[in-house]
Write an enzyme that holds these catalytic residues in place. Structure first.
Site, PDB file in Angstrom:
ATOM      1  N   HIS A  69       0.861  -1.186   0.000  1.00 54.49           N
ATOM      2  CA  HIS A  69       0.000   0.000   0.000  1.00 54.49           C
ATOM      3  C   HIS A  69       0.899   1.238   0.000  1.00 54.49           C
ATOM      4  O   HIS A  69       1.168   1.812   1.055  1.00 54.49           O
ATOM      5  CB  HIS A  69      -0.897  -0.030   1.242  1.00 54.49           C
ATOM      6  CG  HIS A  69      -1.987   0.981   1.245  1.00 54.49           C
ATOM      7  ND1 HIS A  69      -3.230   0.743   1.782  1.00 54.49           N
ATOM      8  CD2 HIS A  69      -2.044   2.257   0.783  1.00 54.49           C
ATOM      9  CE1 HIS A  69      -3.987   1.815   1.649  1.00 54.49           C
ATOM     10  NE2 HIS A  69      -3.281   2.748   1.056  1.00 54.49           N
ATOM     11  N   GLU A 110      -2.529  -1.603  -3.287  1.00 49.96           N
ATOM     12  CA  GLU A 110      -3.656  -0.812  -2.762  1.00 49.96           C
ATOM     13  C   GLU A 110      -3.281   0.658  -2.764  1.00 49.96           C
ATOM     14  O   GLU A 110      -2.110   0.985  -2.570  1.00 49.96           O
ATOM     15  CB  GLU A 110      -3.898  -1.124  -1.282  1.00 49.96           C
ATOM     16  CG  GLU A 110      -4.265  -2.498  -0.931  1.00 49.96           C
ATOM     17  CD  GLU A 110      -4.364  -2.647   0.591  1.00 49.96           C
ATOM     18  OE1 GLU A 110      -4.947  -3.645   0.987  1.00 49.96           O
ATOM     19  OE2 GLU A 110      -3.859  -1.788   1.358  1.00 49.96           O
ATOM     20  N   HIS A 157      -8.330  -5.115   7.218  1.00 49.16           N
ATOM     21  CA  HIS A 157      -8.063  -4.081   8.234  1.00 49.16           C
ATOM     22  C   HIS A 157      -8.367  -4.608   9.629  1.00 49.16           C
ATOM     23  O   HIS A 157      -9.489  -5.009   9.926  1.00 49.16           O
ATOM     24  CB  HIS A 157      -8.828  -2.767   8.012  1.00 49.16           C
ATOM     25  CG  HIS A 157      -7.930  -1.586   8.248  1.00 49.16           C
ATOM     26  ND1 HIS A 157      -7.533  -1.210   9.505  1.00 49.16           N
ATOM     27  CD2 HIS A 157      -7.291  -0.761   7.389  1.00 49.16           C
ATOM     28  CE1 HIS A 157      -6.703  -0.185   9.411  1.00 49.16           C
ATOM     29  NE2 HIS A 157      -6.529   0.103   8.135  1.00 49.16           N
TER      30      HIS A 157
HETATM   31  N1  PXP Z   1      -6.786  -3.103   3.530  1.00 46.93           N
HETATM   32  C1  PXP Z   1      -6.503  -1.781   3.403  1.00 46.93           C
HETATM   33  C2  PXP Z   1      -7.227  -1.007   2.373  1.00 46.93           C
HETATM   34  C3  PXP Z   1      -5.538  -1.176   4.213  1.00 46.93           C
HETATM   35  O1  PXP Z   1      -5.280   0.126   4.088  1.00 46.93           O
HETATM   36  C4  PXP Z   1      -4.843  -1.953   5.150  1.00 46.93           C
HETATM   37  C5  PXP Z   1      -3.772  -1.317   5.986  1.00 46.93           C
HETATM   38  O2  PXP Z   1      -2.727  -0.870   5.172  1.00 46.93           O
HETATM   39  C6  PXP Z   1      -5.168  -3.324   5.256  1.00 46.93           C
HETATM   40  C7  PXP Z   1      -6.143  -3.866   4.434  1.00 46.93           C
HETATM   41  C8  PXP Z   1      -4.488  -4.224   6.236  1.00 46.93           C
HETATM   42  O3  PXP Z   1      -4.804  -3.797   7.536  1.00 46.93           O
HETATM   43  P1  PXP Z   1      -3.956  -4.339   8.770  1.00 46.93           P
HETATM   44  O4  PXP Z   1      -2.559  -3.797   8.605  1.00 46.93           O
HETATM   45  O5  PXP Z   1      -4.675  -3.769   9.963  1.00 46.93           O
HETATM   46  O6  PXP Z   1      -3.995  -5.825   8.723  1.00 46.93           O
END
Ligand code: PXP
Length: 238
Positions: free
Chosen positions: A43, A70, A190
């Site tokens: 990301h 992402e 997330h």
């Molecule tokens: N999905 C998105 C869109 C995110 O921004 C993130 C964090 O970068 C995640 C998934 C993964 O979240 P986590 O790091 O809390 O597992």
């Protein structure tokens, strides 16, 4: 079976802390795959505080499972993705200086913009997923603008899970059935972790993929990367 994509942003953060190439991100991605991860997620954010834009071509070259990029589709991000076509791009409406993503798209208000940007990715055969909150209207909106998948923003689920897991999952389970009915694929991500993951997965209909970074990297500090990835895969095998 829901697939596990490991988000390696936090590993880049550790690397950047010392300004050199340790840990090496390419090696880390390869090791995640060797230990069973079915995808690698990055990301890049505009300040490049974890993944840097120049990491992307190197990762694109070595990732043999699903590569998922992402981010917020700024011109710079769109160019980066088109120049290094991943298997999947997940579009996220995060502000330039956001600490982390904290909401999904309003797929109705931003329909014209999303439709245009999705078409650009589709021309390159890149699968497009839109980060959304659990709302039937917004999921229908994602389908209408041409997205292949949605990624459910699971932050609120994870937060409420600690108090009442049935309440926490209710809206997601309902929207998951709806998404399956209208024929749009489903991912989630997330704040998922080893406590809340298998319950979430068990209540969803046809959940294709989860992307997990923060908790997985923290678990790996205690249990090692191989054990951790195996533990997450076991949680998904419900
Ligand atoms: N999905 C998105 C869109 C995110 O921004 C993130 C964090 O970068 C995640 C998934 C993964 O979240 P986590 O790091 O809390 O597992």
């Amino acid at each position: 079976m829901t697939r596990l994509s490991v988000n390696i942003n936090k590993v880049a953060l550790i690397r950047n802390a010392r300004g050199n190439d340790f840990p090496n991100l390419v090696q880390f991605a390869k090791d995640c795959e060797r230990f069973g991860a079915q995808g690698i997620t990055v990301h890049p954010r505009p300040d490049q505080r974890h993944i840097r834009y120049d990491d992307i071509p190197k990762l694109r070259e070595v990732v043999t499972t699903e590569f998922n990029i992402e981010g917020n589709p700024t011109r710079e991000f769109v160019k980066l993705v088109l120049d290094n076509p991943p298997d999947q791009v997940t579009l996220v409406p995060d502000a330039p200086n956001a600490l982390t993503s904290d909401a999904g798209w309003d797929t109705i208000t931003h329909a014209d913009f999303l439709r245009k940007v999705i078409q650009e990715f589709k021309k390159k055969n890149i699968r497009v997923s839109l980060f959304v909150d659990p709302s039937e209207e917004l999921i229908q909106g994602a389908k209408d603008v041409g997205a292949d998948r949605i990624e459910f923003y699971t932050g609120p689920y994870a937060f409420k899970f600690e108090d009442n897991k049935e309440m926490a999952v209710g809206e997601y389970a309902r929207c998951s059935k709806f998404a399956a009915q209208i024929g749009i694929g489903q991912n989630a991500g997330h704040d998922l972790n080893l406590r809340n993951l298998s319950f979430f997965t068990s209540r969803m209909t046809d959940l294709l993929e989860v992307s997990i970074g923060h908790a997985l990297v923290v678990d790996a500090l205690y249990q090692g990367l191989h054990n951790t990835i195996q533990a997450y895969l076991n949680s998904l095998d419900v």
